[in-house]
Scaffold this active site. Structure first.
Site, short mmCIF file in Angstrom:
data_model
loop_
_atom_site.label_atom_id
_atom_site.label_comp_id
_atom_site.label_asym_id
_atom_site.label_seq_id
_atom_site.Cartn_x
_atom_site.Cartn_y
_atom_site.Cartn_z
N ASP A 462 -5.13 -5.77 5.37
CA ASP A 462 -5.28 -4.93 4.10
C ASP A 462 -6.76 -5.07 3.48
O ASP A 462 -7.48 -4.40 3.36
CB ASP A 462 -4.22 -5.17 3.00
CG ASP A 462 -4.33 -6.70 2.47
OD1 ASP A 462 -4.59 -7.41 3.54
OD2 ASP A 462 -3.72 -7.01 1.61
N ASP A 467 -6.78 -14.58 -0.65
CA ASP A 467 -5.41 -14.80 -0.07
C ASP A 467 -4.46 -13.72 0.10
O ASP A 467 -3.88 -12.95 -0.90
CB ASP A 467 -4.70 -16.02 -0.90
CG ASP A 467 -4.70 -15.56 -2.35
OD1 ASP A 467 -5.22 -14.60 -2.77
OD2 ASP A 467 -3.83 -16.07 -3.22
N GLU A 468 -4.12 -13.05 1.24
CA GLU A 468 -3.39 -12.10 1.57
C GLU A 468 -3.68 -11.68 2.93
O GLU A 468 -2.89 -12.18 3.81
CB GLU A 468 -3.72 -10.97 0.68
CG GLU A 468 -2.25 -9.88 0.63
CD GLU A 468 -2.40 -9.01 -0.65
OE1 GLU A 468 -2.93 -9.45 -1.52
OE2 GLU A 468 -1.78 -8.02 -0.30
N TRP A 532 4.95 2.85 3.72
CA TRP A 532 4.57 1.72 4.52
C TRP A 532 5.65 1.66 5.72
O TRP A 532 5.18 1.80 6.69
CB TRP A 532 5.06 0.59 3.52
CG TRP A 532 3.82 0.30 2.73
CD1 TRP A 532 3.09 -0.98 2.79
CD2 TRP A 532 3.35 0.93 1.74
NE1 TRP A 532 1.82 -0.82 2.11
CE2 TRP A 532 2.10 0.30 1.26
CE3 TRP A 532 3.86 2.05 0.87
CZ2 TRP A 532 1.26 0.76 0.04
CZ3 TRP A 532 2.99 2.53 -0.15
CH2 TRP A 532 2.09 1.75 -0.54
N GLU A 744 -10.73 -1.58 -2.72
CA GLU A 744 -9.07 -1.61 -3.08
C GLU A 744 -9.02 -0.52 -4.23
O GLU A 744 -8.37 0.35 -4.09
CB GLU A 744 -8.66 -3.04 -3.37
CG GLU A 744 -7.25 -2.86 -3.48
CD GLU A 744 -6.50 -4.20 -3.75
OE1 GLU A 744 -7.47 -5.29 -4.04
OE2 GLU A 744 -5.32 -4.23 -3.44
C1 BGC Z 1 -2.35 -5.25 -0.44
C2 BGC Z 1 -2.31 -3.73 0.01
C3 BGC Z 1 -0.59 -3.07 0.11
C4 BGC Z 1 -0.14 -3.31 -1.09
C5 BGC Z 1 1.16 -2.98 -1.26
C6 BGC Z 1 -1.68 -5.11 -1.85
O1 BGC Z 1 -1.55 -6.15 -2.53
O2 BGC Z 1 -3.36 -5.39 -0.61
O3 BGC Z 1 -3.26 -2.89 0.48
O4 BGC Z 1 -0.69 -1.92 0.74
O5 BGC Z 1 -0.14 -4.65 -1.74
O6 BGC Z 1 1.64 -2.61 -2.24
#
Ligand code: BGC
Length: 869
Positions: A462, A467-468, A532, A744
């Site tokens: 993403d 942090d992700e 998703w 985003e």
């Molecule tokens: C991410 C996304 C993701 C989403 C889902 C976010 O924190 O960065 O792009 O699809 O959460 O809810």
């Protein structure tokens, strides 16, 4: 002198590729399929081909009748483990003309069977503290008749190898991140040239990586896969007399020591103290430092070791700062002019013990780095100088997303070339380009390319900075068509889809992100969510459509069925998925910043629309993989879901119950409406777009579809108005604000230039860049009409005051391209169709025309207001 035409045959095979590999060394397919592109004059058609395989003796297929040239079945016996062969092809035209044999492509199989592995994991042992980098070494003797040597390398952690002090390959963060319990990739390296007769050393640097390091949310979770890092490798030395010696990781002869890199983490960054560097650690002899015997660690089932299907991560570009601003003595602010993903390389000279600190950020606030959006990823690298001469350093086991860097503790002035950003991502081949007369739109497209680069790092993530950094399924689901145009990502995504299938729950639930790691209560345990989860069906389909690879559908078939069957159960006999948690039109700009799921469009409308979409595509998938009964069953189910969607979400007069752009766009693009309601829905959508001032009013589900829905319902001018709007929220707002990647949130940077205070403010998120697919298909007018671009649709729909546009794509058949110029009511179009493909040209106000391979010029009278008629 003879002319070119006399010396070269009129037809030639341009390139021969193997499966989706960029470099077919150590591949996992015993019977890899072959693809070739042919360059020939217009009108030439392949009537047959001949494939030669040199396996130490050359055999050929003889002439095989037919026009196939994409993913053609492997001729003859399957490859054996380690077997190296050379493949070439020649083609014959229906007119009898023949090409020369293509230049041979070397193909080498990896270790195809679990029995090939004698190596077992070895590491520093239990109880070692996290974060630090380890060195492992093994001395071995080499005879003087080695003809070839291969290193098969993987790790629980991330690893880089050296032989006798020389780096093995350029792979970064190998072996990448897969669903480790099910699949761990190993890389194959040709190390022949690094060996010498006598004493040699194989050295491995080993860090926690995704295996043991912090991954996921809130600063990350540690030890998701295990608490012991280890290397698993097998060095095989092939001698002239046919014998082989194997140096494998295992109980014998390995020793381990802590590296001078005391911490290496994706989120925190890396710290290296060059004062303890011992450059001889991977050279023969006794190295200094605290070496002790390495230990066997948890065993690994060799049946889970797989060869990569896509390319490794590598440095693909170096970027110099566009400005260097001194902040205080020894501290500089560097602007690289581009938000990118990678790390800094230093060339520095200074007193021993000097600590240079590197901080990274995507944006500035009040002239200083704004690191708040990084959340729990401090992204600080530190280097302690050894002193005594020029030094060069780049972190090895971390990545940062940044445009700006603050360098502090720097000895003296910062000379040009002293600090360079090295861009890292999966080293896919670039295949798609787009430009048009509006520089802002061209820059928008460039931003999409950069966001893809920054987020295709072994898996589609993403975001790359905070942090992700997870493989969110919804993000790639909407972006895959764009991705597959821009880069050859089939191998990488195919591999990721296998992980998706591996991590699907027994009931068919697709995790929100793959690989799955524990998240907060929303994400753990995984729950089924539309958009998703639909990646299980739609992303394989996109790869099939773009790369022409039916096998992807075959391989993912059970996973796709499991998803649709699950949703069918959840929806029940009513066929409306109206239960349970949904992200829906996630990040609708109208939703409150703290609750991005609170979209104006009913989330269950979104879920049911996607249920119809995936069921319909599953029916097509079943058809394509030769399961007619399934195709009929899912086709009938899709019709029921569409009908159920209409009775719940569309009134008898054809009005949507959610009077929103997303609802209309989904209904139009997914063919959910009765024919008589389609155009009125387009008219309503256009009205909604205009009444929001042509600004974006959609989230993840709607945004990729609105321009497409408008185009399909004859509202092209409004689609351009939406594209070209530069007010917040809009695509071009982000460009106007200086964005060099896709954000985003539309307002990641607020109009006053300050950074959005929310905690989800990534500046590098490709999902909303999915509009690039519309730029390719509609603005330039280049789309696949049959899988793999075997038939190409050229359908430019000019508008928005653009005077020209062009796109080109390197398809499996060769380059497809279009360029148009629109002046004084005249549209001049030039298109290119590769040999083996055909095209349909559909110009405004004209009947469609079929064309064959070659370059074609076409002209049409297209008045400026053509689309309004
Ligand atoms: C991410 C996304 C993701 C989403 C889902 C976010 O924190 O960065 O792009 O699809 O959460 O809810």
């Amino acid at each position: 002198m003879r002319s070119r035409a006399e010396t070269e045959p009129a037809v030639r095979v341009d390139r021969l590729t193997v499966e989706h590999h960029r470099e077919p060394l150590g591949i996992g397919e015993a019977a890899p399929r072959l693809t070739w592109a042919t360059v020939a004059g217009a009108g030439w058609t392949q009537g047959g081909y001949e494939i030669a395989v040199d396996r130490g003796g050359r055999t050929t297929t003889g002439w095989v009748e037919g026009g196939d040239s994409v993913l053609v079945a492997w001729p003859g016996a399957p490859l054996r483990s380690r077997e190296r062969v050379e493949v070439s092809v020649r083609v014959r035209g229906k007119d009898g003309s023949t090409s020369d044999w293509s230049a041979p492509t070397a193909v080498e199989a990896g270790l195809l069977s679990p029995e090939d592995w004698t190596a077992v994991p070895v590491g520093p042992g239990p109880g070692t503290p996290p974060d630090g980098v380890w060195l492992l070494r093994r001395e071995f003797d080499v005879r003087d008749d080695v003809v070839a040597a291969r290193l098969y390398l993987t790790a629980h952690g991330v690893a880089e190898a050296e032989v006798n002090g020389a780096a093995v390959g350029e792979d970064v963060l190998a072996p990448g991140w897969t669903s480790y319990a099910h699949r761990l990739q190993y890389a194959t390296h040709d190390v022949t040239a690094l060996l010498r007769p006598g004493a040699n050393v194989l050295g491995i640097r080993l860090a926690d990586g995704w295996y043991r390091g912090l991954v996921g949310f809130d600063g990350g979770t540690r030890e998701v896969y295990g608490d012991r890092v280890a290397v698993l490798c097998q060095l095989e030395l092939h001698h002239a007399d046919g014998t082989t010696a194997v140096v494998a990781s295992g109980p014998d002869g390995w020793s381990a020591a802590p590296a001078p890199t005391s911490s290496a983490s994706f989120y925190a960054g890396e710290r290296h103290d060059a004062r303890s560097d011992d450059r001889s650690w991977s050279a023969p002899g006794t190295p200094t430092g605290s070496w002790r015997p390495a230990r066997d660690v948890s065993p690994r089932d060799p049946g889970t070791l797989v060869a990569p299907e896509g390319p490794p991560v590598r440095c693909t570009q170096e970027v110099e700062p566009v400005s260097v601003t001194p902040l205080e003595p020894g501290t500089f602010l560097l602007d690289f002019g581009q938000n990118l993903v990678g790390r800094l390389r230093l060339r520095v000279q200074g007193p021993r013990g000097t600590l240079v600190r590197l901080r990274h950020a995507e944006v500035l606030q009040d002239g200083r780095l704004c690191t708040r959006p990084l959340r729990g990823a401090p992204s600080v690298d530190e280097y302690v100088l050894a002193g005594g001469g020029p030094e060069e350093w780049e972190p090895r086991f971390t990545l940062h997303g940044f445009r700006y860097a603050e360098v502090s503790g720097w000895p003296g002035g910062l000379a040009p070339g002293a600090v360079t950003a090295r861009v890292q991502h999966t080293d896919m081949e670039r295949t798609g380009w787009f430009e048009c007369s509006d520089p802002l739109v061209t820059r928008l497209h460039e931003n999409v390319v950069w966001s893809m680069r920054g987020n295709f790092v072994h898996l589609p993530t993403d975001c790359p900075q905070r942090d992700e950094r997870l493989g969110w399924t919804g993000d790639i689901q909407v972006f895959a068509p764009t991705a597959a145009f821009l880069y050859d990502c089939t191998g990488m995504l195919r591999s990721w889809l296998r992980d998706l299938a591996a991590e699907q729950l027994p009931d068919g639930t697709v995790p929100w992100y793959v690989p799955y790691v524990p998240g907060g209560p929303i994400w753990s345990p995984p729950r089924p969510g539309a958009v998703w989860g639909d990646a299980a069906v739609l992303t394989p389909w996109d790869l099939f459509e773009r790369a022409g690879d039916r096998q992807v559908l075959v391989d993912q078939y059970d996973s796709a069925c499991a998803w649709v069957d699950l949703v069918t159960r959840l929806a029940g006999p009513g066929r409306v998925w109206d239960q349970g948690f949904q992200l829906g039109d996630w990040l609708d700009p109208a939703a409150p910043p703290e609750d991005p799921t609170a979209s104006v469009t009913d989330p269950h409308l979104v879920a049911t629309a996607y249920f119809a979409r995936s069921t319909d595509h599953l029916a097509r998938t079943a058809e394509a993989v030769g399961r007619p009964e399934d195709a009929a069953r899912y086709g009938a189910l899709a019709a029921e879901v569409r009908a159920a969607f209409r009775s719940r979400y569309v009134t008898a007069e054809g009005r949507m119950t959610s009077d929103t752009q997303t609802a209309h766009a989904l209904a139009i693009c997914f063919d959910l409406l009765l024919p008589e309601h389609r155009e009125p829905a387009g008219t309503r959508l256009a009205h909604l777009v205009r009444s929001s001032g042509n600004r974006i009013a959609t989230g993840f589900a709607g945004t990729p579809l609105v321009t497409e829905a408008l185009t399909r319902t004859g509202q092209v001018p409004t689609a351009y108005d939406l594209l070209l709007c530069a007010e917040l929220p809009s695509w071009l707002y982000t460009v106007r604000q200086g964005g060099t990647t896709i954000w985003e949130r539309w307002d990641s940077l607020l109009p006053d230039g300050s950074v959005n205070p929310g905690d989800m403010t990534s500046f590098n998120h490709y999902a909303l860049g999915a509009v690039a697919d519309w730029l390719h298909r509609t603005v330039a007018g280049l789309a696949p009409a049959e899988p793999g671009y075997r038939r190409v649709l050229f359908q430019p729909q000019p508008g928005g005051g653009l005077t020209w546009a062009r796109a080109r794509h390197r398809s499996p058949y060769g380059e497809v391209a279009i360029e148009w110029h629109w002046t004084d009511g005249r549209l001049d179009v030039e298109v290119e169709v590769p040999t083996g493909a055909t095209g349909t040209v559909q110009l405004p106000l004209q009947a469609p025309r079929e064309i064959g391979p070659g370059r074609h010029r076409l002209t049409a009278d297209v008045p400026p207001d053509w689309a309004d008629r």
